[in-house]
Design a protein around this motif. Structure first.
Motif, PDB file in Angstrom:
ATOM      1  N   ALA A 272     117.425   4.354  55.465  1.00  0.00           N
ATOM      2  CA  ALA A 272     117.577   3.423  56.589  1.00  0.00           C
ATOM      3  C   ALA A 272     116.586   3.737  57.702  1.00  0.00           C
ATOM      4  CB  ALA A 272     119.011   3.496  57.136  1.00  0.00           C
ATOM      5  N   ASP A 273     116.349   5.039  57.943  1.00  0.00           N
ATOM      6  CA  ASP A 273     115.388   5.441  58.975  1.00  0.00           C
ATOM      7  C   ASP A 273     113.964   5.041  58.593  1.00  0.00           C
ATOM      8  OD1 ASP A 273     117.322   6.866  60.637  1.00  0.00           O
ATOM      9  OD2 ASP A 273     117.371   8.338  59.030  1.00  0.00           O
ATOM     10  N   ILE A 274     113.630   5.236  57.321  1.00  0.00           N
ATOM     11  CA  ILE A 274     112.290   4.869  56.854  1.00  0.00           C
ATOM     12  C   ILE A 274     112.071   3.368  56.996  1.00  0.00           C
ATOM     13  CG2 ILE A 274     110.778   4.760  54.835  1.00  0.00           C
ATOM     14  CD1 ILE A 274     112.044   7.384  53.894  1.00  0.00           C
ATOM     15  N   TYR A 275     113.089   2.594  56.627  1.00  0.00           N
ATOM     16  CA  TYR A 275     112.980   1.142  56.757  1.00  0.00           C
ATOM     17  C   TYR A 275     112.784   0.746  58.220  1.00  0.00           C
ATOM     18  CZ  TYR A 275     114.257  -3.791  56.734  1.00  0.00           C
ATOM     19  OH  TYR A 275     114.247  -5.148  56.922  1.00  0.00           O
ATOM     20  N   ALA A 276     113.568   1.356  59.118  1.00  0.00           N
ATOM     21  CA  ALA A 276     113.463   1.043  60.547  1.00  0.00           C
ATOM     22  C   ALA A 276     112.084   1.403  61.091  1.00  0.00           C
ATOM     23  CB  ALA A 276     114.547   1.794  61.330  1.00  0.00           C
ATOM     24  N   VAL A 277     111.552   2.542  60.650  1.00  0.00           N
ATOM     25  CA  VAL A 277     110.222   2.972  61.104  1.00  0.00           C
ATOM     26  C   VAL A 277     109.152   2.008  60.601  1.00  0.00           C
ATOM     27  CG1 VAL A 277     108.451   4.740  60.728  1.00  0.00           C
ATOM     28  CG2 VAL A 277     110.748   5.423  61.408  1.00  0.00           C
ATOM     29  N   LEU A 278     109.249   1.579  59.346  1.00  0.00           N
ATOM     30  CA  LEU A 278     108.270   0.644  58.782  1.00  0.00           C
ATOM     31  C   LEU A 278     108.298  -0.694  59.526  1.00  0.00           C
ATOM     32  CD1 LEU A 278     108.772   1.332  54.960  1.00  0.00           C
ATOM     33  CD2 LEU A 278     106.741   1.872  56.317  1.00  0.00           C
TER      34      LEU A 278
END
Length: 439
Positions: A272-278
């Motif tokens: 979820a964090d990676i998606y938010a960062v992207l």
């Protein structure tokens, strides 16, 4: 008619900017207005071509990637670990946390390449800690904003990437190397008044000095925990120096390394964090690329109509003295820095400044660093002061409350700028030693 077109080009841009129009729209509309009046309807066919040409440049691929890198390291908790390591290095002393904040800004600048991003990451961690130690929030906000402004100098600077793209023939590796020593010099210059002001007013005296050796984090343990973050600038600059990868490839390596650190080493990034960062980095990159694309229309119209050439000739006609012209250029950049972000300033002013630098035989590498320092000063100079706006908002204080402190820090930055102007080798020495081409 051409004179009218040049005036219209500038006036439409300034008028739209004054009423709060997004800068990309103001640039594009100004360029189109100039084309309509100064050229013919057929010239409108170049709008699409110039918009595409402005962004269809290989080095610009590095921009969204370094934005992503900075956000990955910010979300990975690198800043907090760097703060602990810096505290272990500085130790508990009056004014120590102010120095820690500047040191962390310098290191984070080597990851994010963006002043506002650097300011946000460091302020989130440092302002609560400094407040607990007895530092006023306005002072903390001012110190972190000034320290984060060095991100425009410390490689990989996104602004310097744009500069290299807009000034053909400039070696980006030479620019990165040239920004390193002046960036550290500006950081030291900011640290001096920050330390002196802290000691004079007793900031942090109870929480830091009273803690003694017990309040100092274990050095080797904090170094071990911060090592992955500290290695990021080393990998980027070491790879560039060794020729292992180009600046654009360095951005890819930086993203991959940041994701590795966040997911496997610190384990602070989930899916979820990676998606938010992207998503967040894509939004920021899209806005930036739209500005660059529309600036291509403005730059082509201004160059074709001769607006930039006439403005450069007018500026050179003010005085034949090189230093006077340089001071006028820096004043213009400082005023622009008060109102706009660094990349927009490069896009707007470089078509005008490149002919001036060519006429006066300035080194484009040195001039790029001088521009960067001046713009960095603008990022903490009211009324807009984008870095100061970020840190004061995170500190929960009105920006006006920081003015009494930011003036001293700006004075120190001015002294550092004067040294780089007076001794160009401060910028040119490292790229010369590394064997890069200096233009």
């Amino acid at each position: 008619m051409v004179l009218d077109a040049n005036l219209l080009l500038v006036l439409v841009f300034l008028a739209l900017l004054a009423i709060g129009t997004p800068i990309a729209v103001a640039l594009g509309a100004g360029g189109v207005a100039g084309i309509l009046v100064g050229l013919d309807m057929a010239a409108l066919g170049t709008v699409g071509t110039n918009t595409w040409s402005a962004v269809a440049k290989y080095p610009l691929i590095a921009v969204p990637l370094f934005i992503l890198t900075g956000m990955v390291f910010e979300r990975s908790g690198v800043a907090a670990r760097l703060v602990t390591f810096a505290e272990a290095c500085i130790g508990p002393r009056r004014g120590g946390l102010a120095v820690v904040a500047i040191l962390v800004c310098l290191i984070m600048g080597g990851m994010s390449g963006s002043g506002p991003a650097d300011a946000a990451a460091v302020a989130t961690v440092m302002i609560p800690a400094m407040h607990k130690a007895g530092y006023p929030r306005p002072f903390s906000a001012a110190v972190i904003a000034a320290g984060a402004s060095t991100a425009i100098l410390i490689p990989p600077s996104i602004a310097l990437i744009v500069y290299a793209v807009l000034v053909p023939g400039t070696d980006l590796r030479a620019l990165f190397a040239a920004g390193l020593v002046p960036g550290l010099l500006v950081g030291v210059a900011i640290g001096v008044p920050a330390l002196l002001l802290s000691r004079r007013h007793g900031f942090g005296s109870v929480a830091e000095v009273g803690a003694g050796a017990a309040g100092r984090p274990p050095f080797w343990q904090s170094l071990w925990r911060a090592a992955p973050g500290l290695l990021a600038p080393v990998i980027i600059l070491g790879g560039l120096r060794s020729g292992l990868f180009t600046p654009t490839e360095a951005a890819v390596v930086a993203v991959a390394y940041g994701l590795l650190v966040g997911t496997l080493v610190y384990r602070s990034l989930g899916w979820a964090d990676i998606y938010a960062v992207l998503v967040e980095s894509a939004k920021i990159s899209a806005v930036l690329m739209i500005i660059i694309a529309f600036a291509g229309i403005f730059a082509w119209a201004g160059a074709t109509l001769g607006a930039f050439r006439m403005a450069a000739e007018a500026l050179l006609a003010v005085s034949g003295h090189e230093l006077v012209v340089l001071l006028l250029v820096m004043l213009m950049l400082l005023v622009a820095g008060m109102l706009l972000d660094g990349i927009s300033i490069y896009l707007i002013t470089l078509p005008l400044l490149v002919p001036i630098a060519t006429a006066l035989d300035w080194s484009f590498v040195w001039f790029g660093v001088v521009m960067a320092i001046t713009i960095a000063m603008g990022q903490v100079t009211p009324p807009v002061a984008v870095n100061l706006m970020v840190t004061s908002r995170l500190a929960g204080v009105p920006m006006e409350s920081t003015f009494v402190w930011i003036g001293w820090l700006l004075l120190a930055m001015t002294a550092a700028l004067g040294l780089v102007i007076g001794f160009p080798e401060l910028a040119l020495w490292l790229p010369r030693v590394l064997g890069y081409r200096i233009t």
